[in-house]
Scaffold this active site. Structure first.
Site, PDB file in Angstrom:
ATOM      1  N   CYS A  17       0.830  -1.200   0.000  1.00 56.14           N
ATOM      2  CA  CYS A  17       0.000   0.000   0.000  1.00 56.14           C
ATOM      3  C   CYS A  17       0.874   1.264   0.000  1.00 56.14           C
ATOM      4  O   CYS A  17       1.501   1.571  -1.007  1.00 56.14           O
ATOM      5  CB  CYS A  17      -0.986  -0.027   1.167  1.00 56.14           C
ATOM      6  SG  CYS A  17      -2.359   1.139   0.969  1.00 56.14           S
TER       7      CYS A  17
ATOM      8  N   HIS B 164      -3.563  -5.253   0.794  1.00 54.00           N
ATOM      9  CA  HIS B 164      -2.989  -5.606   2.099  1.00 54.00           C
ATOM     10  C   HIS B 164      -2.999  -7.118   2.328  1.00 54.00           C
ATOM     11  O   HIS B 164      -3.894  -7.655   2.995  1.00 54.00           O
ATOM     12  CB  HIS B 164      -3.776  -4.911   3.222  1.00 54.00           C
ATOM     13  CG  HIS B 164      -3.485  -3.463   3.368  1.00 54.00           C
ATOM     14  ND1 HIS B 164      -2.526  -2.969   4.228  1.00 54.00           N
ATOM     15  CD2 HIS B 164      -4.020  -2.388   2.744  1.00 54.00           C
ATOM     16  CE1 HIS B 164      -2.495  -1.643   4.141  1.00 54.00           C
ATOM     17  NE2 HIS B 164      -3.389  -1.264   3.244  1.00 54.00           N
TER      18      HIS B 164
ATOM     19  N   GLU C 234      -1.234  -8.808   4.323  1.00 54.85           N
ATOM     20  CA  GLU C 234      -1.031  -9.142   5.744  1.00 54.85           C
ATOM     21  C   GLU C 234      -2.360  -9.349   6.465  1.00 54.85           C
ATOM     22  O   GLU C 234      -2.407 -10.028   7.500  1.00 54.85           O
ATOM     23  CB  GLU C 234      -0.183  -8.062   6.439  1.00 54.85           C
ATOM     24  CG  GLU C 234      -0.910  -6.811   6.886  1.00 54.85           C
ATOM     25  CD  GLU C 234      -1.252  -5.852   5.751  1.00 54.85           C
ATOM     26  OE1 GLU C 234      -1.923  -4.830   6.032  1.00 54.85           O
ATOM     27  OE2 GLU C 234      -0.843  -6.102   4.588  1.00 54.85           O
TER      28      GLU C 234
END
Length: 256
Positions: free
Chosen positions: A109, A218, A220
């Site tokens: 990002c 994202h 994660e």
């Protein structure tokens, strides 16, 4: 010994945001077999470099800040958020080190955006699109990205999916950004876009011998239940392990 992966604190001015965001990156790196190393934003350059020099790879995480448009010679859009100079300074140290030593980088990002500007690229300061790129962390799938199947990132994703290569790669992703790369920086190439509107969703290094991959979504957030997200972090950790082995070999060769 697990590869050590440097992760800067996401934001210097919002402790609550940083405390919420950082553990997700830490967990993703640990799941991939790496050892996360938290890089603070409030220390001297010398102190930061002491930590960085012990690391084998870098994750550049997201942030609620925006890159100062003066860095890419653009007037400020009214919708551009304030910059975080402390985070930017640490990101630049990490990128200097990673490029000088050919250690791997994963940008996520805001991390994609700082990487792109570091390499001389530019940013779109506010996205106008039929797709809601600011959907946020509560929306698990905001849109899809279409990926170059011949790219390094494409290979990582293909290894974790059953999509036939001849059909290309289309990946559902989350989304929490209002800016994006506009012109790719030196030595970077565009490897994924959102098909509705053409927003750039991933960049990677043009050199085959340096793992530099950056995604606008994202991964994660979805490592617990998404193979592709896990594969992205595993690829970073394995690239760090490989690069560390080469550095050890080179060092041993110089001593002979």
């Amino acid at each position: 010994m697990a590869p050590r992966i440097a992760i800067p604190v996401p934001h210097s001015g919002d402790a609550e945001y940083a405390a919420r965001a950082l553990p997700q990156y830490v967990h993703a790196v640990e799941m991939a077999g790496g050892e996360p190393v938290r890089i603070p934003l409030n220390q001297s350059e010398a102190q930061v470099m002491t930590l960085i020099e012990r690391c084998d790879g870098v994750v550049l995480p997201g942030s609620k800040a925006d890159v100062d448009p003066a860095k890419y010679d653009a007037p400020r859009d009214p919708k551009t958020a304030p910059a975080d100079s402390k985070r930017d300074a640490v990101d630049e140290l990490l990128l200097d080190y990673a490029y000088n030593t050919r250690k791997p980088v994963l940008g996520i990002c805001y991390g994609l955006q700082t990487l792109n500007v570091y390499r001389g690229g530019t940013l779109l300061q506010h996205i106008e699109s039929p797709v809601n790129h600011e959907a946020g962390r509560t929306v698990p799938v905001a849109h899809v990205v279409e990926m170059d199947s011949t790219s390094k990132l494409g290979g990582i994703v293909a290894s974790s999916t059953k999509v036939p290569e001849k059909h290309g790669l289309s990946l559902p992703v989350n989304s929490s950004h209002h800016q994006a790369a506009a012109v790719a920086g030196d030595g970077l190439r565009i490897v994924a876009r959102c098909p509705q509107g053409g927003i750039i969703e991933a960049l990677e290094c043009t050199s085959d011998d340096h793992f530099v991959v950056a995604v606008q979504w994202h991964p994660e957030r979805s490592v617990e239940d998404d193979d592709c997200s896990r594969a992205i972090f595993r690829a970073l950790v394995e690239a760090a392990r490989t690069r560390r082995g080469k550095i050890v070999e080179e060092s041993a060769g110089r001593r002979v």
